[in-house]
Design a protein around this motif. Structure first.
Motif, PDB file in Angstrom:
ATOM      1  N   PHE A  36     -10.974  -8.274 -27.521  1.00  0.00           N
ATOM      2  CA  PHE A  36     -11.959  -7.361 -27.484  1.00  0.00           C
ATOM      3  C   PHE A  36     -12.695  -6.417 -25.859  1.00  0.00           C
ATOM      4  N   ALA A  37     -13.539  -8.063 -25.412  1.00  0.00           N
ATOM      5  CA  ALA A  37     -14.080  -7.255 -24.199  1.00  0.00           C
ATOM      6  C   ALA A  37     -13.401  -8.007 -22.903  1.00  0.00           C
ATOM      7  N   ALA A  38     -11.999  -8.655 -23.462  1.00  0.00           N
ATOM      8  CA  ALA A  38     -10.833  -9.085 -21.921  1.00  0.00           C
ATOM      9  C   ALA A  38     -10.143  -7.585 -22.074  1.00  0.00           C
ATOM     10  N   ALA A  39      -9.859  -6.583 -22.655  1.00  0.00           N
ATOM     11  CA  ALA A  39      -9.107  -6.100 -23.254  1.00  0.00           C
ATOM     12  C   ALA A  39     -10.079  -4.939 -22.040  1.00  0.00           C
ATOM     13  N   LEU A  40     -11.378  -4.599 -22.128  1.00  0.00           N
ATOM     14  CA  LEU A  40     -11.220  -3.466 -22.078  1.00  0.00           C
ATOM     15  C   LEU A  40     -11.709  -3.562 -20.384  1.00  0.00           C
ATOM     16  N   ARG A  41     -12.112  -5.008 -20.115  1.00  0.00           N
ATOM     17  CA  ARG A  41     -12.244  -5.181 -18.653  1.00  0.00           C
ATOM     18  C   ARG A  41     -10.885  -5.528 -18.006  1.00  0.00           C
ATOM     19  N   GLU A  42      -9.405  -5.505 -18.359  1.00  0.00           N
ATOM     20  CA  GLU A  42      -8.378  -5.289 -18.127  1.00  0.00           C
ATOM     21  C   GLU A  42      -8.769  -3.314 -17.558  1.00  0.00           C
ATOM     22  N   ALA A  43      -8.660  -2.972 -19.064  1.00  0.00           N
ATOM     23  CA  ALA A  43      -8.804  -1.260 -18.495  1.00  0.00           C
ATOM     24  C   ALA A  43      -9.670  -1.057 -17.206  1.00  0.00           C
ATOM     25  N   SER A  44     -10.433  -1.310 -17.655  1.00  0.00           N
ATOM     26  CA  SER A  44     -11.656  -0.866 -16.457  1.00  0.00           C
ATOM     27  C   SER A  44     -11.165  -1.251 -15.330  1.00  0.00           C
ATOM     28  N   ASP A  45     -10.762  -2.450 -14.877  1.00  0.00           N
ATOM     29  CA  ASP A  45      -9.373  -2.679 -13.390  1.00  0.00           C
ATOM     30  C   ASP A  45      -8.764  -1.781 -13.492  1.00  0.00           C
ATOM     31  N   ARG A  46      -7.473  -1.068 -14.171  1.00  0.00           N
ATOM     32  CA  ARG A  46      -6.699  -0.685 -14.578  1.00  0.00           C
ATOM     33  C   ARG A  46      -7.528   0.742 -13.720  1.00  0.00           C
ATOM     34  N   SER A 101     -23.150  -4.087 -34.336  1.00  0.00           N
ATOM     35  CA  SER A 101     -24.651  -4.855 -34.711  1.00  0.00           C
ATOM     36  C   SER A 101     -25.074  -2.637 -34.929  1.00  0.00           C
ATOM     37  N   GLY A 102     -25.202  -2.188 -34.189  1.00  0.00           N
ATOM     38  CA  GLY A 102     -25.560  -1.268 -33.976  1.00  0.00           C
ATOM     39  C   GLY A 102     -26.653  -1.310 -33.346  1.00  0.00           C
ATOM     40  N   ALA A 103     -27.699  -2.877 -32.343  1.00  0.00           N
ATOM     41  CA  ALA A 103     -28.543  -2.556 -31.800  1.00  0.00           C
ATOM     42  C   ALA A 103     -27.897  -1.796 -30.063  1.00  0.00           C
ATOM     43  N   ILE A 104     -27.491  -1.476 -29.930  1.00  0.00           N
ATOM     44  CA  ILE A 104     -26.288  -0.410 -29.059  1.00  0.00           C
ATOM     45  C   ILE A 104     -25.702   0.821 -29.369  1.00  0.00           C
ATOM     46  N   ALA A 105     -26.130   1.888 -29.684  1.00  0.00           N
ATOM     47  CA  ALA A 105     -26.278   3.249 -30.357  1.00  0.00           C
ATOM     48  C   ALA A 105     -24.440   3.713 -29.361  1.00  0.00           C
ATOM     49  N   VAL A 106     -25.089   4.138 -28.323  1.00  0.00           N
ATOM     50  CA  VAL A 106     -23.815   4.318 -27.439  1.00  0.00           C
ATOM     51  C   VAL A 106     -23.632   3.814 -26.076  1.00  0.00           C
ATOM     52  N   PRO A 107     -22.393   3.561 -26.023  1.00  0.00           N
ATOM     53  CA  PRO A 107     -22.088   3.235 -24.687  1.00  0.00           C
ATOM     54  C   PRO A 107     -22.274   4.020 -23.478  1.00  0.00           C
ATOM     55  N   SER A 108     -23.034   3.236 -22.707  1.00  0.00           N
ATOM     56  CA  SER A 108     -22.496   4.271 -20.876  1.00  0.00           C
ATOM     57  C   SER A 108     -21.008   5.142 -20.810  1.00  0.00           C
ATOM     58  N   PRO A 109     -21.141   6.033 -19.989  1.00  0.00           N
ATOM     59  CA  PRO A 109     -19.890   6.428 -20.043  1.00  0.00           C
ATOM     60  C   PRO A 109     -18.613   5.264 -19.082  1.00  0.00           C
ATOM     61  N   ARG A 110     -18.920   4.557 -18.227  1.00  0.00           N
ATOM     62  CA  ARG A 110     -17.596   3.723 -17.718  1.00  0.00           C
ATOM     63  C   ARG A 110     -17.038   2.624 -19.600  1.00  0.00           C
ATOM     64  N   TYR A 111     -17.636   2.273 -19.862  1.00  0.00           N
ATOM     65  CA  TYR A 111     -17.568   1.994 -21.389  1.00  0.00           C
ATOM     66  C   TYR A 111     -17.127   2.657 -21.630  1.00  0.00           C
ATOM     67  N   LEU A 142     -13.376   2.026 -23.800  1.00  0.00           N
ATOM     68  CA  LEU A 142     -13.212   2.313 -24.757  1.00  0.00           C
ATOM     69  C   LEU A 142     -11.325   3.343 -25.524  1.00  0.00           C
ATOM     70  N   GLU A 143     -12.408   3.981 -24.529  1.00  0.00           N
ATOM     71  CA  GLU A 143     -11.440   4.970 -25.239  1.00  0.00           C
ATOM     72  C   GLU A 143      -9.906   4.906 -24.577  1.00  0.00           C
ATOM     73  N   ALA A 144      -9.451   4.472 -23.692  1.00  0.00           N
ATOM     74  CA  ALA A 144      -7.994   3.743 -23.024  1.00  0.00           C
ATOM     75  C   ALA A 144      -7.336   2.077 -23.837  1.00  0.00           C
ATOM     76  N   VAL A 145      -8.332   1.246 -24.739  1.00  0.00           N
ATOM     77  CA  VAL A 145      -7.516   0.218 -25.171  1.00  0.00           C
ATOM     78  C   VAL A 145      -7.988   0.817 -26.408  1.00  0.00           C
ATOM     79  N   THR A 146      -8.303   1.694 -26.965  1.00  0.00           N
ATOM     80  CA  THR A 146      -8.601   1.614 -28.744  1.00  0.00           C
ATOM     81  C   THR A 146      -7.178   3.287 -28.920  1.00  0.00           C
ATOM     82  N   GLY A 147      -7.124   3.694 -27.926  1.00  0.00           N
ATOM     83  CA  GLY A 147      -6.286   5.479 -27.468  1.00  0.00           C
ATOM     84  C   GLY A 147      -7.219   6.528 -28.516  1.00  0.00           C
ATOM     85  N   MET A 148      -8.168   5.611 -29.176  1.00  0.00           N
ATOM     86  CA  MET A 148      -9.286   6.490 -29.789  1.00  0.00           C
ATOM     87  C   MET A 148     -10.047   8.098 -28.608  1.00  0.00           C
TER      88      MET A 148
END
Length: 253
Positions: free
Chosen positions: A22-32, A49-59, A63-69
């Protein structure tokens, strides 16, 4: 205490991706997309785990690009419930605030249920009437169900729907032997409903064995009339391992 993001975990598992994948897919999405991110397995673990509740805008965009959601469908908290801290990746991630904002009320303690945990792979089956075709139809999906407290997160597996390319999601709560919540299905763009997005409510009773849930759905039809019909979930396997997910990532018979 942080609330685990079972929705994101269910989405990742339904995509048959490990946390490293999943991390690799996010990296590829950001590269594109033309910007650099360095997601890691540890970051995925902190999101889930909920330790980070909201990702940064770039992440969030990755996430939207990888999951389609959309990001607001991936189980993260509203920014209003969090504080901003540097994530070291050119943006910010948001963590639950211990002060300044009232903590959300804890989920109510579930009453006695037939099983302690309903996580696993289930076969979802619902029936509906097509006014355009004047006939009854059945929709089936193999879904991964994850439980946290009294919350049940349901996501269909890849290629695992009777109508191809029609992913299903359900967000439910369990109270004793009753399951209540909402459902969303995005129909295939090349199918009869031409990519229409349908959603509604569902309520089911859990059988004493804890291996079947059965009840009714309600939702709007193609002409925005209200429809209803039977819906059931049957447990196929209580494991959510990669091997089992792969086994059921196919069209239901």
């Amino acid at each position: 205490m942080a609330t685990p993001n079972s929705t994101l975990r269910a989405v990742r598992i339904s995509m048959m991706l490990s946390q490293d994948d999943f991390a690799a897919a996010l990296r590829e999405a950001s590269d594109r997309a033309g910007y650099e991110l360095e997601p890691s397995k540890r970051l995925i673990q902190r999101w889930e785990s909920g330790a980070i509740a909201v990702p940064s805008p770039r992440y969030a965009r990755a996430l939207e690009a990888v999951t389609g959601m959309p990001i607001d469908s991936l189980g993260f908290q509203s920014p209003a419930m969090a504080r901003v801290t540097d994530d070291g990746a050119g943006g910010h991630d948001v963590h639950p605030s211990p002060e300044g904002v009232a903590a959300p009320s804890p989920s109510p303690t579930p009453q006695t249920s037939p099983r302690d945990n309903y996580s696993g792979v289930w076969l979802s089956k619902y029936e509906y009437f097509s006014s355009g075709r004047q006939s009854e139809f059945v929709g089936m999906h193999y879904v991964v169900l994850l439980q946290h407290g009294n919350r049940l997160t349901v996501r269909s597996l890849p290629e695992a729907s009777s109508n191809p390319n029609s992913p299903l999601t359900m967000d439910l709560t369990v109270d004793a032997g009753v399951v209540t919540g909402t459902w969303v299905e995005q129909t295939a763009t090349d199918g009869y409903y031409r990519g229409a997005r349908y959603h509604g409510a569902v309520q089911m009773l859990i059988e004493p064995t804890g291996r079947r849930m059965a009840g009714k759905w309600v939702g709007f039809g193609k002409d925005f009339d209200m429809n209803t019909g039977p819906w059931e979930l049957r447990l196929e396997d209580s494991s959510t391992s990669q091997k089992i997910i792969g086994k059921y990532s196919r069209r239901p018979e």
